[in-house]
Design a protein around this motif. Structure first.
Motif, PDB file in Angstrom:
ATOM      1  N   CYS A   6      -8.013  17.609  -3.905  1.00  0.00           N
ATOM      2  CA  CYS A   6      -7.295  16.428  -3.455  1.00  0.00           C
ATOM      3  C   CYS A   6      -8.279  15.275  -3.355  1.00  0.00           C
ATOM      4  O   CYS A   6      -9.473  15.480  -3.204  1.00  0.00           O
ATOM      5  N   GLN A   7      -7.763  14.071  -3.454  1.00  0.00           N
ATOM      6  CA  GLN A   7      -8.562  12.876  -3.284  1.00  0.00           C
ATOM      7  C   GLN A   7      -7.951  12.049  -2.163  1.00  0.00           C
ATOM      8  O   GLN A   7      -6.739  12.073  -1.960  1.00  0.00           O
ATOM      9  N   MET A   8      -8.810  11.325  -1.452  1.00  0.00           N
ATOM     10  CA  MET A   8      -8.334  10.414  -0.414  1.00  0.00           C
ATOM     11  C   MET A   8      -8.493   8.983  -0.900  1.00  0.00           C
ATOM     12  O   MET A   8      -9.486   8.639  -1.541  1.00  0.00           O
ATOM     13  N   PHE A   9      -7.492   8.159  -0.596  1.00  0.00           N
ATOM     14  CA  PHE A   9      -7.519   6.742  -0.954  1.00  0.00           C
ATOM     15  C   PHE A   9      -7.111   5.924   0.261  1.00  0.00           C
ATOM     16  O   PHE A   9      -6.282   6.357   1.055  1.00  0.00           O
ATOM     17  N   ARG A  10      -7.681   4.724   0.392  1.00  0.00           N
ATOM     18  CA  ARG A  10      -7.250   3.792   1.432  1.00  0.00           C
ATOM     19  C   ARG A  10      -6.325   2.765   0.795  1.00  0.00           C
ATOM     20  O   ARG A  10      -6.594   2.257  -0.280  1.00  0.00           O
ATOM     21  N   VAL A  11      -5.238   2.453   1.469  1.00  0.00           N
ATOM     22  CA  VAL A  11      -4.220   1.536   0.982  1.00  0.00           C
ATOM     23  C   VAL A  11      -4.584   0.097   1.349  1.00  0.00           C
ATOM     24  O   VAL A  11      -4.947  -0.175   2.491  1.00  0.00           O
ATOM     25  N   PHE A  12      -4.477  -0.794   0.359  1.00  0.00           N
ATOM     26  CA  PHE A  12      -4.639  -2.231   0.586  1.00  0.00           C
ATOM     27  C   PHE A  12      -3.375  -2.914   0.104  1.00  0.00           C
ATOM     28  O   PHE A  12      -2.928  -2.684  -1.016  1.00  0.00           O
ATOM     29  N   GLY A  13      -2.799  -3.731   0.947  1.00  0.00           N
ATOM     30  CA  GLY A  13      -1.606  -4.465   0.559  1.00  0.00           C
ATOM     31  C   GLY A  13      -0.369  -3.966   1.271  1.00  0.00           C
ATOM     32  O   GLY A  13      -0.426  -3.062   2.107  1.00  0.00           O
ATOM     33  N   LEU A  27      -3.607  11.154   1.050  1.00  0.00           N
ATOM     34  CA  LEU A  27      -4.164  12.323   0.376  1.00  0.00           C
ATOM     35  C   LEU A  27      -3.374  12.515  -0.918  1.00  0.00           C
ATOM     36  O   LEU A  27      -2.149  12.584  -0.889  1.00  0.00           O
ATOM     37  N   VAL A  28      -4.069  12.585  -2.049  1.00  0.00           N
ATOM     38  CA  VAL A  28      -3.425  12.608  -3.366  1.00  0.00           C
ATOM     39  C   VAL A  28      -3.840  13.858  -4.117  1.00  0.00           C
ATOM     40  O   VAL A  28      -5.026  14.192  -4.172  1.00  0.00           O
ATOM     41  N   LYS A  29      -2.859  14.540  -4.722  1.00  0.00           N
ATOM     42  CA  LYS A  29      -3.107  15.777  -5.459  1.00  0.00           C
ATOM     43  C   LYS A  29      -2.503  15.675  -6.856  1.00  0.00           C
ATOM     44  O   LYS A  29      -1.355  15.268  -7.016  1.00  0.00           O
ATOM     45  N   LYS A  30      -3.275  16.051  -7.866  1.00  0.00           N
ATOM     46  CA  LYS A  30      -2.795  16.070  -9.253  1.00  0.00           C
ATOM     47  C   LYS A  30      -1.723  17.142  -9.386  1.00  0.00           C
ATOM     48  O   LYS A  30      -1.851  18.242  -8.859  1.00  0.00           O
ATOM     49  N   ASP A  38       8.948  10.593  -6.195  1.00  0.00           N
ATOM     50  CA  ASP A  38       7.565  10.883  -5.814  1.00  0.00           C
ATOM     51  C   ASP A  38       6.794   9.580  -5.636  1.00  0.00           C
ATOM     52  O   ASP A  38       6.977   8.625  -6.398  1.00  0.00           O
ATOM     53  N   ILE A  39       5.916   9.554  -4.651  1.00  0.00           N
ATOM     54  CA  ILE A  39       4.980   8.449  -4.476  1.00  0.00           C
ATOM     55  C   ILE A  39       3.689   8.880  -5.159  1.00  0.00           C
ATOM     56  O   ILE A  39       3.159   9.956  -4.861  1.00  0.00           O
ATOM     57  N   VAL A  40       3.195   8.052  -6.090  1.00  0.00           N
ATOM     58  CA  VAL A  40       2.031   8.430  -6.882  1.00  0.00           C
ATOM     59  C   VAL A  40       0.978   7.327  -6.886  1.00  0.00           C
ATOM     60  O   VAL A  40       1.289   6.148  -6.702  1.00  0.00           O
ATOM     61  N   VAL A  41      -0.261   7.750  -7.106  1.00  0.00           N
ATOM     62  CA  VAL A  41      -1.346   6.816  -7.392  1.00  0.00           C
ATOM     63  C   VAL A  41      -1.538   6.856  -8.901  1.00  0.00           C
ATOM     64  O   VAL A  41      -1.570   7.929  -9.501  1.00  0.00           O
ATOM     65  N   LYS A 114      -1.642   8.169 -17.121  1.00  0.00           N
ATOM     66  CA  LYS A 114      -2.078   7.124 -16.188  1.00  0.00           C
ATOM     67  C   LYS A 114      -1.895   7.533 -14.726  1.00  0.00           C
ATOM     68  O   LYS A 114      -2.392   6.867 -13.828  1.00  0.00           O
ATOM     69  N   ILE A 115      -1.166   8.616 -14.471  1.00  0.00           N
ATOM     70  CA  ILE A 115      -0.919   9.036 -13.090  1.00  0.00           C
ATOM     71  C   ILE A 115      -2.077   9.894 -12.593  1.00  0.00           C
ATOM     72  O   ILE A 115      -2.421  10.902 -13.195  1.00  0.00           O
TER      73      ILE A 115
END
Length: 144
Positions: A6-13, A27-30, A38-41, A114-115
């Motif tokens: 998993c990867q962690m990301f901080r949200v801006f905006g 927390l983001v998982k492929k 689904d909410i995706v990065v 791209k996801i």
């Protein structure tokens, strides 16, 4: 035991408000497959930025012909049986706040490659320290 990355990301905006707020850590998982809702990065299609958005629509493209979600669902179920490059999925991504969001309404659908992954834990403590940052407003998400 399976090794889950998993990867962690901080949200801006503010484009995903009220679900995600500026400063939240996600927390983001492929995943192998993604679904509408689904909410995706994902990678922004025209900028070197990451974005976090909701999958609004999924389309199947085969031999230049675009099909609806039913065809896309069928493709997802049988994707491993298809020869490489025969058919692909496109995803329309949208922010929850249309005024604050740059998304598929302005840049079109994106390809599956791209996801980055699905948001598994949407709002962790704002004081967590992720390795990457994700911008979800007009300018999208940035690696830290």
């Amino acid at each position: 035991m399976t090794n889950v990355k998993c990867q962690m990301f901080r949200v801006f905006g503010h484009s995903m408000y009220p679900l995600l707020r500026h400063g939240d850590v996600v927390l983001v998982k492929k995943k192998k497959h993604y679904r509408v809702g689904d909410i995706v990065v994902a990678e922004h299609p025209f900028r070197k930025q990451l974005i976090v958005k909701k999958i609004e629509k999924i389309f199947c493209v085969s031999n230049g012909v675009t099909s609806d979600r039913a065809a896309a669902r069928e493709l997802v179920q049988h994707r491993d049986a298809l020869p490489s490059g025969q058919a692909s999925l496109l995803y329309e991504l949208e922010g929850l706040d249309a005024i604050e969001s740059e998304d598929s309404r302005s840049f079109g659908a994106i390809s599956a490659d791209k996801i980055i992954g699905k948001v598994e834990c949407p709002a962790m403590a704002r004081h967590s320290t992720p390795k990457k940052s994700v911008c979800i407003s007009i300018t999208s998400v940035y690696p830290a």
